[in-house]
Enzyme design. Structure first.
Site, PDB file in Angstrom:
ATOM      1  N   HIS A   1       0.832  -1.209   0.000  1.00  0.00           N
ATOM      2  CA  HIS A   1       0.000   0.000   0.000  1.00  0.00           C
ATOM      3  C   HIS A   1       0.868   1.262   0.000  1.00  0.00           C
ATOM      4  O   HIS A   1       0.559   2.229  -0.670  1.00  0.00           O
ATOM      5  CB  HIS A   1      -0.945   0.005   1.204  1.00  0.00           C
ATOM      6  CG  HIS A   1      -2.226  -0.721   0.940  1.00  0.00           C
ATOM      7  ND1 HIS A   1      -2.317  -2.093   0.974  1.00  0.00           N
ATOM      8  CD2 HIS A   1      -3.468  -0.272   0.594  1.00  0.00           C
ATOM      9  CE1 HIS A   1      -3.572  -2.451   0.679  1.00  0.00           C
ATOM     10  NE2 HIS A   1      -4.285  -1.373   0.449  1.00  0.00           N
TER      11      HIS A   1
ATOM     12  N   LYS B   1      -9.641  -8.331   8.049  1.00  0.00           N
ATOM     13  CA  LYS B   1     -10.272  -8.600   9.337  1.00  0.00           C
ATOM     14  C   LYS B   1     -10.082  -7.363  10.195  1.00  0.00           C
ATOM     15  O   LYS B   1      -9.093  -6.645  10.073  1.00  0.00           O
ATOM     16  CB  LYS B   1      -9.661  -9.828  10.013  1.00  0.00           C
ATOM     17  CG  LYS B   1      -8.170  -9.667  10.313  1.00  0.00           C
ATOM     18  CD  LYS B   1      -7.692 -10.449  11.504  1.00  0.00           C
ATOM     19  CE  LYS B   1      -6.186 -10.476  11.593  1.00  0.00           C
ATOM     20  NZ  LYS B   1      -5.626 -10.016  12.862  1.00  0.00           N
TER      21      LYS B   1
HETATM   22  S1  SF4 Z   1      -4.886 -15.703  14.206  1.00  0.00           S
HETATM   23 FE1  SF4 Z   1      -3.343 -14.677  15.423  1.00  0.00          FE
HETATM   24  S2  SF4 Z   1      -1.461 -14.848  14.282  1.00  0.00           S
HETATM   25 FE2  SF4 Z   1      -3.149 -15.262  12.875  1.00  0.00          FE
HETATM   26  S3  SF4 Z   1      -3.681 -13.292  11.931  1.00  0.00           S
HETATM   27 FE3  SF4 Z   1      -4.976 -13.530  13.729  1.00  0.00          FE
HETATM   28  S4  SF4 Z   1      -3.846 -12.484  15.369  1.00  0.00           S
HETATM   29 FE4  SF4 Z   1      -2.388 -12.887  13.720  1.00  0.00          FE
END
Ligand code: SF4
Lengths: 183, 280
Positions: free
Chosen positions: A37, A102
């Site tokens: 980015h 996310k």
């Molecule tokens: S599960 Fe844990 S290690 Fe994997 S992306 Fe999410 S915060 Fe990061």
């Protein structure tokens, strides 16, 4: 509602999706995270073209683990989207169709999603092995020196995502936890 | 009697442990996953927990890392004072193991110089915590730590007058702010007391505790149970998409502190709470 839709994502598809819908995406998407980015921003600042046509396309915030022999990709789940927030409104203005990541987005990004009638999907964080099974091929198309942060073109099939912020600005991260809160 | 081992043996074990930790969660973590799916009241939350369980199975069977963020390697070493390590320096032996594990195990190299952001290309250096203990063995824990959750960790230098209520509020604040970013359901490590760095280190170490082991101090045990319940009432849920399972475990460590202070560190971990343990 459950939907099966194609990527790149058409405006009509983006507009019909509502926060909370479960979507299986099939088609072509691009990966980009922090360093990519930053480079894309520098490219735009110099009035040069982005390494791929952004119109209607989907950016997946993801940096995979290396692929074992005979596999298209390693583990491939989403990374935290908010780190890309400062770059996102500009990309949305240029026609970015949708994003997969996310975590929460800033007020500016949500406003820009509404303005540009785009959509923000969440993939399940920490399900990188499972999600990698929906990726048929992966090819680095730009910034190879960035390693895992290079831009990749992915062919995906029935890739499961959830609509978190829709084109009206509804935000599942606000509405869904409220239903279960008992404070 | 002094016992001697070769540095290469440590390298070999660390290498295997980096690969193991990134593909297979410990039994206690798997168990808590299964229990949590039964408890979840949200349909979407239940579906996500089932996907996460399936993800663990795929990771183990197909040797695909559980998560693409295979973390920065955090390593706890408890070194017996009667153990002599021959060959290279201990730190070199550990880092060599991390390097071999991350390269040969197809793990992601996520370590960069902090300001210039140049990748070290082999995931070294590891963060190593050394402790000297009685005996002639070396106890090794390898805990790869992802940064989606690490970034949501907090430290609070509370006042003594803030007391237990202040501690509770600090934990809730950290988890509330972490929300969907930390890939819930989370595991929360808490350090209470000590100094600024001691409480942070305890919070990290607390994440490596076997979930079937309970703390011996009654109030700590009660606090863990109370916080588990309170956090699960926040509604954040699996993936942050609403539900009654926001946290899988709250692990707390304590240490005496200064009359003027009450440090509290909260190290947030995602459901991919990885740690491999061996004694050599
Ligand atoms: S599960 Fe844990 S290690 Fe994997 S992306 Fe999410 S915060 Fe990061």
């Amino acid at each position: 509602m459950d939907y099966h839709i194609n990527a790149p994502v058409s405006k009509e598809d983006a507009q019909k999706l509502k926060a909370g819908d479960y979507v299986y995406l099939t088609g072509t998407i691009y990966t980009a995270r922090d360093a990519a980015h930053k480079r894309m921003k520098e490219t735009l600042d110099k009035n040069e073209n982005l390494p791929f046509n952004i119109k209607g396309n989907v950016i997946y915030y993801m940096g995979p683990s290396p692929a074992r022999e005979g596999r298209p990709i390693g583990s491939a789940g989403p990374t935290t989207a908010s780190r890309m927030d400062r770059y996102t409104p500009q990309l949305l203005d240029l026609g970015l169709g949708a994003m997969i990541g996310k975590g929460k987005r800033s007020k500016e990004v949500i406003e820009s999603i509404v303005k540009n009638q785009s959509v923000y999907f969440a993939a399940v964080g920490g399900a990188g092995a499972l999600l990698s099974k929906c990726i048929l091929s992966s090819e680095v198309i730009a910034y190879e020196d960035l390693g895992t942060e290079a831009i990749r073109c992915l062919e995906i099939k029935e890739f499961p995502v959830i609509v978190v912020i829709d084109s009206k600005g509804n935000n599942l991260y606000e509405s869904a936890p409220a239903q279960f809160r008992e404070e | 009697m002094i016992r001697t081992i070769r540095a290469e043996e440590i390298t070999k074990n660390i290498k295997e442990m980096c690969i193991e930790a990134n593909h297979i969660l410990s039994k206690d973590m798997e168990e808590v996953f299964l229990q949590s799916a039964e408890k979840e009241k949200s349909a979407l939350g239940k579906q996500i927990l089932c996907q996460l369980k399936e993800n663990l199975d795929i990771a183990r069977e197909d040797m695909i890392p559980i998560c693409q963020d295979t973390g920065m390697a955090v390593i706890f070493l408890k070194i017996g004072q009667d153990l002599h390590i021959e060959g290279s320096s201990l730190a070199d032996a550990v880092n060599q193991g991390v390097k071999e594990g991350y390269i040969e195990g197809y793990l992601r190299k996520s370590v960069v110089e902090p300001i210039e952001r140049i990748n070290t290309k082999d995931n070294t250096p590891a963060v190593i915590h050394y402790e000297i203990v009685p005996g002639d063995q070396i106890d090794i824990t390898v805990a790869p730590k992802g940064f989606g959750s690490e970034n949501m960790s907090r430290i609070f230098m509370l006042k003594p007058a803030d007391g237990l209520e202040g501690v509770k509020e600090s934990i809730l604040t950290a988890v509330r702010d972490a929300g969907p970013n930390a890939c819930p359901p989370m595991v929360v490590g808490v350090g209470i007391g000590g100094t600024f760095e001691k409480c942070a280190q305890m919070a990290k170490h607390a994440l490596t505790r076997d979930l079937n082991e309970k703390p011996s101090i009654p109030y700590v045990r009660a606090l863990e149970e109370e916080m588990l319940e309170k956090i699960n009432k926040l509604g954040i849920g699996p993936g942050g998409l609403g539900g009654t399972v926001t946290v899988l475990a709250v692990n707390i460590e304590t240490y005496p502190t200064h009359i003027a202070g009450l440090p509290v560190a909260i190290n947030i971990c995602c459901h991919v709470n990885r740690h491999a343990h061996r004694i050599i």
